[in-house]
Design a protein around this motif. Structure first.
Motif, PDB file in Angstrom:
ATOM      1  N   SER A  39       0.838  -1.198   0.000  1.00  7.99           N
ATOM      2  CA  SER A  39       0.000   0.000   0.000  1.00  7.99           C
ATOM      3  C   SER A  39       0.871   1.245   0.000  1.00  7.99           C
ATOM      4  O   SER A  39       1.962   1.261   0.580  1.00  7.99           O
ATOM      5  CB  SER A  39      -0.901   0.011   1.239  1.00  7.99           C
ATOM      6  OG  SER A  39      -1.573   1.248   1.369  1.00  7.99           O
ATOM      7  N   HIS A  86      -2.261  -4.898   1.630  1.00 11.47           N
ATOM      8  CA  HIS A  86      -3.370  -4.926   0.681  1.00 11.47           C
ATOM      9  C   HIS A  86      -4.292  -3.712   0.899  1.00 11.47           C
ATOM     10  O   HIS A  86      -3.824  -2.591   0.897  1.00 11.47           O
ATOM     11  CB  HIS A  86      -4.118  -6.245   0.785  1.00 11.47           C
ATOM     12  CG  HIS A  86      -3.204  -7.436   0.716  1.00 11.47           C
ATOM     13  ND1 HIS A  86      -2.619  -7.849  -0.448  1.00 11.47           N
ATOM     14  CD2 HIS A  86      -2.751  -8.277   1.680  1.00 11.47           C
ATOM     15  CE1 HIS A  86      -1.855  -8.899  -0.219  1.00 11.47           C
ATOM     16  NE2 HIS A  86      -1.900  -9.168   1.070  1.00 11.47           N
ATOM     17  N   ASP A  87      -5.581  -3.938   1.158  1.00 15.20           N
ATOM     18  CA  ASP A  87      -6.535  -2.833   1.339  1.00 15.20           C
ATOM     19  C   ASP A  87      -6.838  -2.544   2.812  1.00 15.20           C
ATOM     20  O   ASP A  87      -7.793  -1.832   3.122  1.00 15.20           O
ATOM     21  CB  ASP A  87      -7.847  -3.151   0.615  1.00 15.20           C
ATOM     22  CG  ASP A  87      -7.688  -3.128  -0.892  1.00 15.20           C
ATOM     23  OD1 ASP A  87      -7.245  -2.092  -1.426  1.00 15.20           O
ATOM     24  OD2 ASP A  87      -7.987  -4.149  -1.536  1.00 15.20           O
ATOM     25  N   ASP A  90      -7.419   1.236   3.892  1.00 18.62           N
ATOM     26  CA  ASP A  90      -8.759   1.741   3.602  1.00 18.62           C
ATOM     27  C   ASP A  90      -9.798   1.127   4.536  1.00 18.62           C
ATOM     28  O   ASP A  90     -10.735   1.801   4.980  1.00 18.62           O
ATOM     29  CB  ASP A  90      -9.125   1.436   2.147  1.00 18.62           C
ATOM     30  CG  ASP A  90      -8.301   2.241   1.148  1.00 18.62           C
ATOM     31  OD1 ASP A  90      -7.745   3.285   1.536  1.00 18.62           O
ATOM     32  OD2 ASP A  90      -8.205   1.811  -0.015  1.00 18.62           O
ATOM     33  N   TYR A  91      -9.641  -0.154   4.811  1.00 20.60           N
ATOM     34  CA  TYR A  91     -10.538  -0.856   5.736  1.00 20.60           C
ATOM     35  C   TYR A  91     -10.515  -0.176   7.104  1.00 20.60           C
ATOM     36  O   TYR A  91     -11.573   0.061   7.719  1.00 20.60           O
ATOM     37  CB  TYR A  91     -10.068  -2.302   5.838  1.00 20.60           C
ATOM     38  CG  TYR A  91     -10.833  -3.197   6.784  1.00 20.60           C
ATOM     39  CD1 TYR A  91     -12.001  -3.832   6.387  1.00 20.60           C
ATOM     40  CD2 TYR A  91     -10.345  -3.457   8.075  1.00 20.60           C
ATOM     41  CE1 TYR A  91     -12.683  -4.691   7.242  1.00 20.60           C
ATOM     42  CE2 TYR A  91     -11.020  -4.310   8.932  1.00 20.60           C
ATOM     43  CZ  TYR A  91     -12.190  -4.926   8.508  1.00 20.60           C
ATOM     44  OH  TYR A  91     -12.857  -5.768   9.349  1.00 20.60           O
ATOM     45  N   SER A 267      -5.883 -11.154   0.799  1.00 23.62           N
ATOM     46  CA  SER A 267      -5.796  -9.990  -0.091  1.00 23.62           C
ATOM     47  C   SER A 267      -7.133  -9.280  -0.251  1.00 23.62           C
ATOM     48  O   SER A 267      -7.174  -8.073  -0.500  1.00 23.62           O
ATOM     49  CB  SER A 267      -5.251 -10.403  -1.458  1.00 23.62           C
ATOM     50  OG  SER A 267      -6.120 -11.314  -2.100  1.00 23.62           O
ATOM     51  N   GLU A 268      -8.254 -10.008  -0.108  1.00 22.81           N
ATOM     52  CA  GLU A 268      -9.576  -9.400  -0.284  1.00 22.81           C
ATOM     53  C   GLU A 268     -10.188  -8.925   1.029  1.00 22.81           C
ATOM     54  O   GLU A 268     -11.238  -8.267   1.024  1.00 22.81           O
ATOM     55  CB  GLU A 268     -10.511 -10.410  -0.951  1.00 22.81           C
ATOM     56  CG  GLU A 268     -10.080 -10.791  -2.359  1.00 22.81           C
ATOM     57  CD  GLU A 268     -10.971 -11.851  -2.980  1.00 22.81           C
ATOM     58  OE1 GLU A 268     -11.941 -12.280  -2.298  1.00 22.81           O
ATOM     59  OE2 GLU A 268     -10.716 -12.231  -4.132  1.00 22.81           O
ATOM     60  N   GLN A 271     -11.176  -5.202   1.373  1.00 23.66           N
ATOM     61  CA  GLN A 271     -11.972  -4.592   0.318  1.00 23.66           C
ATOM     62  C   GLN A 271     -13.398  -4.317   0.790  1.00 23.66           C
ATOM     63  O   GLN A 271     -13.972  -5.099   1.547  1.00 23.66           O
ATOM     64  CB  GLN A 271     -11.992  -5.499  -0.915  1.00 23.66           C
ATOM     65  CG  GLN A 271     -10.635  -5.681  -1.563  1.00 23.66           C
ATOM     66  CD  GLN A 271     -10.665  -6.646  -2.724  1.00 23.66           C
ATOM     67  OE1 GLN A 271     -11.734  -7.107  -3.140  1.00 23.66           O
ATOM     68  NE2 GLN A 271      -9.499  -6.972  -3.254  1.00 23.66           N
TER      69      GLN A 271
END
Length: 288
Positions: A39, A86-87, A90-91, A267-268, A271
């Protein structure tokens, strides 16, 4: 080759590399495939020890008022690094959390025992940096094993005047080292796994197995244990870990992730709309 053997071989390739082409070296960084992207979110590195891998990143989220989400990467205890989030940044922003991602020394320079000690030291450092904020541990694969071990064995946090009950919650993602004494299956995949476990655990498999370290009389944080539906070893050990915790008076729930691979559940996870990530967010809100 049997479909299940192909699946297990893919998992081993993902978390450990091939024995022929990826001989682990102390402190080696591993980027894996496209699913292991990092990231660019703003973060501040903080050292918690003298080794170059003894550090954690604090991701910027000035509006965070809820828990600290402390992430521990996977990589077969010998690979990976704290940037592989990963995300999750944002999470964390979506759910009012402060994300902290931890590095730890890697095998074969150290074993899983020293890695758990690193994690406990990092937790103490995060607690000092954010006094009064609840801390939730989240770990994937080998990281799932490490968060579970520190979450159940009082030895590690006890070295810092803390206890497992000082954690708000523990969320392991698709781990299978919860009982490292279990024999590997015969064949090439089993031999690769056996080599990886030998390097990480040595002759201390029982001492470093979270299932075998759960004991009555210890107050444990609540556990939310995820595993992918297609992986029998992770499913079985996840259920056994939850059973050990509930038998000892703790709280634990096991969630199967249908359709995810070992890499995708990680990885998900951050999201928007990911079922496992949103389930964990509700759990975190409920326990903190």
């Amino acid at each position: 080759m049997h479909r299940r053997t192909l699946l297990l071989a893919g998992i081993v390739m993902l978390i450990a590399g091939t024995a022929e082409a990826q001989e682990p070296r102390p402190g080696r960084r591993w980027r894996g495939g496209a699913g292991d992207r990092t990231s660019d979110a703003p973060r501040a590195p903080v050292a918690y020890g003298p080794h170059r891998l003894q550090s954690f990143d604090v991701y910027d989220n000035p509006a965070a008022t809820a828990a600290i989400l402390l992430f521990v990467h996977g990589g077969g205890w010998a690979h990976g690094d704290k940037a592989m989030v990963h995300d999750l940044p944002d999470y964390a922003v979506r759910h009012g959390l402060t994300l902290v991602s931890v590095d730890y020394r890697l095998a074969p320079e150290v074993t899983a025992r020293q890695q758990a000690e690193d994690l406990a030291t990092a937790i103490a450092g995060v607690r000092d940096r954010f006094p009064g904020r609840p801390i939730v541990l989240l770990g994937h694969s080998a990281g799932a094993h490490l968060v579970a071990l520190v979450g159940v064995d009082p030895e590690y946090l006890g070295a810092h005047g803390l206890a497992p009950s000082d954690l708000a919650a523990v969320i392991p993602l698709d781990g299978a080292g919860y009982d490292a004494t279990e024999p590997r299956r015969p064949g090439p995949v089993g031999r690769l796994l056996e080599r990886m476990y030998d390097q990480a655990f040595g002759d201390q498999r029982a001492e470093l197995s979270p299932i075998l370290r759960v004991q009555p009389g210890v107050s444990y944080p609540p556990f939310l244990i995820f595993h992918i539906a297609s992986r029998e070893d992770s499913a079985d050990q996840s259920r056994r870990l939850a059973q050990a915790l509930t038998t000892a008076g703790g709280r634990a729930e096991v969630i199967s992730a249908p359709g995810d691979t070992h890499g995708e559940i990680n990885s998900e996870f951050g999201q928007a709309g990911d079922e496992e990530g949103e389930r964990a967010a509700r759990f975190i809100a409920a326990v903190t």
